[in-house]
Design a protein around this motif. Structure first.
Motif, PDB file in Angstrom:
ATOM      1  N   GLU A 180      38.777  -9.266 -39.465  1.00  0.00           N
ATOM      2  CA  GLU A 180      39.093  -9.840 -40.863  1.00  0.00           C
ATOM      3  C   GLU A 180      40.359 -10.790 -40.446  1.00  0.00           C
ATOM      4  OE1 GLU A 180      39.146  -7.694 -44.360  1.00  0.00           O
ATOM      5  OE2 GLU A 180      37.485  -6.099 -43.302  1.00  0.00           O
ATOM      6  N   PHE A 181      40.764 -11.593 -41.496  1.00  0.00           N
ATOM      7  CA  PHE A 181      42.112 -12.448 -41.203  1.00  0.00           C
ATOM      8  C   PHE A 181      42.322 -12.770 -42.667  1.00  0.00           C
ATOM      9  CE2 PHE A 181      44.927 -15.652 -40.150  1.00  0.00           C
ATOM     10  CZ  PHE A 181      45.939 -14.937 -39.507  1.00  0.00           C
ATOM     11  N   TRP A 182      43.182 -12.385 -43.273  1.00  0.00           N
ATOM     12  CA  TRP A 182      43.642 -12.624 -44.508  1.00  0.00           C
ATOM     13  C   TRP A 182      44.977 -12.167 -44.937  1.00  0.00           C
ATOM     14  CZ3 TRP A 182      44.492  -8.384 -47.191  1.00  0.00           C
ATOM     15  CH2 TRP A 182      44.020  -6.885 -46.755  1.00  0.00           C
ATOM     16  N   THR A 196      45.208 -24.379 -45.209  1.00  0.00           N
ATOM     17  CA  THR A 196      43.761 -24.710 -45.825  1.00  0.00           C
ATOM     18  C   THR A 196      42.624 -23.470 -45.445  1.00  0.00           C
ATOM     19  OG1 THR A 196      43.129 -26.011 -43.968  1.00  0.00           O
ATOM     20  CG2 THR A 196      43.938 -27.339 -45.790  1.00  0.00           C
ATOM     21  N   LEU A 197      43.184 -22.720 -44.423  1.00  0.00           N
ATOM     22  CA  LEU A 197      42.211 -21.763 -44.001  1.00  0.00           C
ATOM     23  C   LEU A 197      41.950 -20.837 -44.833  1.00  0.00           C
ATOM     24  CD1 LEU A 197      41.376 -20.580 -41.006  1.00  0.00           C
ATOM     25  CD2 LEU A 197      43.165 -18.868 -41.224  1.00  0.00           C
ATOM     26  N   PRO A 198      40.464 -20.644 -45.133  1.00  0.00           N
ATOM     27  CA  PRO A 198      39.991 -19.566 -45.998  1.00  0.00           C
ATOM     28  C   PRO A 198      40.201 -18.190 -45.160  1.00  0.00           C
ATOM     29  CG  PRO A 198      38.226 -21.054 -45.018  1.00  0.00           C
ATOM     30  CD  PRO A 198      39.596 -21.556 -44.367  1.00  0.00           C
ATOM     31  N   ASP A 204      34.924 -11.014 -42.853  1.00  0.00           N
ATOM     32  CA  ASP A 204      33.959 -10.683 -41.686  1.00  0.00           C
ATOM     33  C   ASP A 204      33.718 -12.107 -40.803  1.00  0.00           C
ATOM     34  OD1 ASP A 204      32.083  -9.524 -40.133  1.00  0.00           O
ATOM     35  OD2 ASP A 204      30.213  -9.225 -41.614  1.00  0.00           O
ATOM     36  N   ARG A 205      34.589 -11.938 -39.778  1.00  0.00           N
ATOM     37  CA  ARG A 205      34.438 -13.044 -38.872  1.00  0.00           C
ATOM     38  C   ARG A 205      34.208 -12.649 -37.363  1.00  0.00           C
ATOM     39  NH1 ARG A 205      40.908 -14.865 -37.099  1.00  0.00           N
ATOM     40  NH2 ARG A 205      41.218 -12.809 -36.489  1.00  0.00           N
ATOM     41  N   ILE A 206      33.780 -13.747 -36.712  1.00  0.00           N
ATOM     42  CA  ILE A 206      33.743 -13.417 -35.309  1.00  0.00           C
ATOM     43  C   ILE A 206      35.077 -13.347 -34.569  1.00  0.00           C
ATOM     44  CG2 ILE A 206      32.975 -14.527 -33.111  1.00  0.00           C
ATOM     45  CD1 ILE A 206      30.414 -15.426 -34.418  1.00  0.00           C
ATOM     46  N   LEU A 208      42.335  -6.531 -37.925  1.00  0.00           N
ATOM     47  CA  LEU A 208      42.974  -7.544 -39.056  1.00  0.00           C
ATOM     48  C   LEU A 208      43.547  -8.750 -38.481  1.00  0.00           C
ATOM     49  CD1 LEU A 208      44.087  -4.754 -41.212  1.00  0.00           C
ATOM     50  CD2 LEU A 208      41.977  -6.080 -41.596  1.00  0.00           C
ATOM     51  N   SER A 209      43.839  -8.758 -37.285  1.00  0.00           N
ATOM     52  CA  SER A 209      44.297  -9.845 -36.310  1.00  0.00           C
ATOM     53  C   SER A 209      44.039  -9.674 -34.905  1.00  0.00           C
ATOM     54  CB  SER A 209      45.654 -10.367 -36.940  1.00  0.00           C
ATOM     55  OG  SER A 209      46.589  -9.188 -36.116  1.00  0.00           O
ATOM     56  N   LEU A 210      44.083 -10.889 -34.244  1.00  0.00           N
ATOM     57  CA  LEU A 210      44.044 -10.640 -32.892  1.00  0.00           C
ATOM     58  C   LEU A 210      45.390 -10.087 -32.203  1.00  0.00           C
ATOM     59  CD1 LEU A 210      42.575 -11.533 -30.293  1.00  0.00           C
ATOM     60  CD2 LEU A 210      43.062 -13.759 -30.030  1.00  0.00           C
ATOM     61  N   GLN A 211      46.464 -10.417 -32.980  1.00  0.00           N
ATOM     62  CA  GLN A 211      47.813  -9.687 -32.564  1.00  0.00           C
ATOM     63  C   GLN A 211      47.484  -8.374 -32.529  1.00  0.00           C
ATOM     64  OE1 GLN A 211      47.281 -12.308 -34.522  1.00  0.00           O
ATOM     65  NE2 GLN A 211      49.268 -13.553 -34.642  1.00  0.00           N
ATOM     66  N   GLN A 212      46.886  -7.816 -33.532  1.00  0.00           N
ATOM     67  CA  GLN A 212      46.649  -6.457 -33.644  1.00  0.00           C
ATOM     68  C   GLN A 212      45.849  -5.508 -32.650  1.00  0.00           C
ATOM     69  OE1 GLN A 212      44.163  -5.030 -36.773  1.00  0.00           O
ATOM     70  NE2 GLN A 212      45.066  -3.136 -37.024  1.00  0.00           N
ATOM     71  N   PRO A 267      43.572 -16.567 -25.749  1.00  0.00           N
ATOM     72  CA  PRO A 267      43.385 -17.774 -26.902  1.00  0.00           C
ATOM     73  C   PRO A 267      42.218 -17.334 -27.695  1.00  0.00           C
ATOM     74  CG  PRO A 267      42.289 -17.700 -24.779  1.00  0.00           C
ATOM     75  CD  PRO A 267      42.956 -16.778 -24.500  1.00  0.00           C
ATOM     76  N   ASN A 268      42.543 -17.657 -29.093  1.00  0.00           N
ATOM     77  CA  ASN A 268      41.487 -17.058 -29.953  1.00  0.00           C
ATOM     78  C   ASN A 268      40.414 -18.318 -30.029  1.00  0.00           C
ATOM     79  OD1 ASN A 268      40.483 -16.433 -32.279  1.00  0.00           O
ATOM     80  ND2 ASN A 268      42.163 -16.401 -33.766  1.00  0.00           N
ATOM     81  N   LYS A 269      39.288 -17.852 -29.534  1.00  0.00           N
ATOM     82  CA  LYS A 269      37.937 -18.724 -29.484  1.00  0.00           C
ATOM     83  C   LYS A 269      37.389 -18.765 -30.964  1.00  0.00           C
ATOM     84  CE  LYS A 269      35.863 -18.581 -25.495  1.00  0.00           C
ATOM     85  NZ  LYS A 269      36.401 -19.761 -24.848  1.00  0.00           N
ATOM     86  N   HIS A 270      37.941 -19.685 -31.675  1.00  0.00           N
ATOM     87  CA  HIS A 270      37.535 -19.836 -32.926  1.00  0.00           C
ATOM     88  C   HIS A 270      36.085 -19.999 -33.314  1.00  0.00           C
ATOM     89  CE1 HIS A 270      41.703 -19.724 -34.125  1.00  0.00           C
ATOM     90  NE2 HIS A 270      41.961 -20.915 -33.525  1.00  0.00           N
ATOM     91  N   HIS A 271      35.448 -19.370 -34.081  1.00  0.00           N
ATOM     92  CA  HIS A 271      33.889 -19.668 -34.390  1.00  0.00           C
ATOM     93  C   HIS A 271      34.057 -19.893 -35.860  1.00  0.00           C
ATOM     94  CE1 HIS A 271      33.535 -17.774 -30.642  1.00  0.00           C
ATOM     95  NE2 HIS A 271      32.260 -18.182 -30.581  1.00  0.00           N
ATOM     96  N   LEU A 285      46.891 -19.249 -29.882  1.00  0.00           N
ATOM     97  CA  LEU A 285      47.298 -18.680 -28.395  1.00  0.00           C
ATOM     98  C   LEU A 285      48.213 -17.498 -28.791  1.00  0.00           C
ATOM     99  CD1 LEU A 285      46.902 -18.408 -25.493  1.00  0.00           C
ATOM    100  CD2 LEU A 285      48.723 -20.132 -25.152  1.00  0.00           C
ATOM    101  N   ILE A 286      47.470 -16.182 -28.528  1.00  0.00           N
ATOM    102  CA  ILE A 286      48.268 -14.801 -29.055  1.00  0.00           C
ATOM    103  C   ILE A 286      48.764 -14.481 -27.884  1.00  0.00           C
ATOM    104  CG2 ILE A 286      48.161 -12.828 -30.445  1.00  0.00           C
ATOM    105  CD1 ILE A 286      47.591 -15.508 -31.963  1.00  0.00           C
ATOM    106  N   GLU A 287      50.124 -14.066 -27.908  1.00  0.00           N
ATOM    107  CA  GLU A 287      50.555 -13.830 -26.450  1.00  0.00           C
ATOM    108  C   GLU A 287      51.668 -12.588 -26.616  1.00  0.00           C
ATOM    109  OE1 GLU A 287      50.556 -17.172 -23.242  1.00  0.00           O
ATOM    110  OE2 GLU A 287      52.009 -17.531 -24.980  1.00  0.00           O
TER     111      GLU A 287
HETATM  112  O1  LIG Z   1      43.847 -13.253 -35.474  1.00  0.00           O
HETATM  113  C1  LIG Z   1      44.468 -14.420 -36.094  1.00  0.00           C
HETATM  114  N1  LIG Z   1      45.867 -14.544 -35.936  1.00  0.00           N
HETATM  115  C2  LIG Z   1      46.423 -15.455 -36.562  1.00  0.00           C
HETATM  116  O2  LIG Z   1      47.767 -15.478 -36.280  1.00  0.00           O
HETATM  117  C3  LIG Z   1      45.560 -16.641 -36.767  1.00  0.00           C
HETATM  118  N2  LIG Z   1      45.994 -17.768 -37.355  1.00  0.00           N
HETATM  119  C4  LIG Z   1      44.844 -18.412 -37.567  1.00  0.00           C
HETATM  120  O3  LIG Z   1      45.004 -19.557 -37.986  1.00  0.00           O
HETATM  121  N3  LIG Z   1      43.753 -17.577 -37.691  1.00  0.00           N
HETATM  122  C5  LIG Z   1      44.365 -16.465 -36.732  1.00  0.00           C
HETATM  123  N4  LIG Z   1      43.691 -15.250 -36.357  1.00  0.00           N
END
Ligand SMILES: O=c1[nH]c(=O)c2[nH]c(=O)[nH]c2[nH]1
Length: 302
Positions: free
Chosen positions: A160-162, A171-173, A177-179, A223-227, A251-255, A281-283
């Protein structure tokens, strides 16, 4: 003849290194009819007392890069290739201890994996990650940083990401439940640092470390790629006592869900547009408590 042994201008030579890059060496070990392959790309970089070759052109301290290339191939025969780490350690020790002007050797190795198909001698290249190692030796201390790149992984749920910060450009919804997909580039630093210590089993360490990383990616409800990144790193630190520091570049390979409404179709989390750029890009570095971060922030430099 002009004396050009030292510039009279205050122009000083800074950091310098030299060596032969990307020596491709393939070693076949024949165990009866069953053969084993080690396929490496070895880059040698040496530094030390090399001022004169830059200032005056005296090559007296310069072991030719051609010799360093030959050493890679000769060592493959003489010492074999047990693991990329072991091979790099042999090479680094050799250059630093056999040539007085050479004070530091850095050996970088990429390893390409092969899998036996049928019979003992037919192989298919494993299409997954490239294994990496970098050995640095200054005559006293060792630094071994291993890792991998190009390991693409995807979770089709449990992400998830919210709840993120929003401003007038957001604008990001929110996604419940995401990939979650990424191409893992990771490095881990071993705490083995001198000859007196027992060496880790490099091959087992690599396999287990990769396994912990993949399990953490799969099992984390994200809940995030960082987590997820932190979980991947901490799983390694918790389970592999030979490793003190892990750094990931993910790299967050967005779907993105495709809007099928114009076609009168409902998209029930099934059809995605796999974007290749731009990408998040999460590092981050994950460390054993009390340890110093030493892996460079920019992994493209390692
Ligand atoms: O896992 C995520 N981390 C972010 O920091 C971020 N920013 C974004 O637009 N999508 C996501 N997804």
């Amino acid at each position: 003849m002009a004396d050009n042994s030292r510039p009279t201008r205050p122009v000083i030579l800074g950091q310098n290194q030299y060596g032969k890059a990307e020596n491709r060496v393939v070693k076949i070990t024949r165990d009866g009819a069953t053969h084993h392959i080690k396929d490496l790309n070895v880059s040698v970089s040496l530094s030390g007392d090399m001022d004169e070759v830059h200032y005056s052109g005296s090559n007296a301290h310069v072991l030719p890069t051609d010799t360093t290339k030959n050493t890679v191939y000769a060592f493959a025969k003489e010492h074999g290739i047990e693991s990329a780490e072991q091979f790099g350690i042999h090479l680094a020790r050799h250059f630093v201890t056999s040539q007085e002007p050479i004070r530091t050797a850095r050996i970088r190795i990429e390893e390409y994996a092969w899998e036996r198909t049928t019979g003992g001698h037919s192989f298919v290249r494993k299409g997954q990650e490239t294994r990496l190692t970098q050995i640095t030796y200054d005559g006293r201390n060792w630094e071994v940083v291993s890792g991998l790149k190009d390991l693409t992984v995807l979770n089709s749920t449990d992400s998830e990401f919210w709840g993120y910060a929003k401003d007038k450009y957001t604008t990001l919804p929110e996604a419940h439940d995401r990939i979650l997909a990424t191409e893992v580039s990771g490095r881990w630093r071993f705490n083995w640092s001198d000859d007196a210590q027992e060496m880790p089993d490099w091959e087992t360490s690599y396999e287990r470390t990769k396994q912990h990383m993949l399990q953490a990616f799969a099992e984390t409800y994200s809940l995030s790629l960082q987590q997820t990144l932190y979980q991947m790193g901490s799983r390694i630190i918790d389970n592999r006592e030979e490793i003190d520091e892990v750094r990931f570049s993910l790299p967050n390979k967005h779907h993105f869900l495709v809007d099928l409404a114009p076609f009168g179709l409902k998209n029930d989390n099934e059809v995605y547009f796999a974007a290749d750029r731009p990408y998040g890009l999460i590092e981050a570095t994950v460390l054993r408590d009390g340890c110093e971060p030493r892996i460079p922030v920019d992994l493209t430099n390692l």
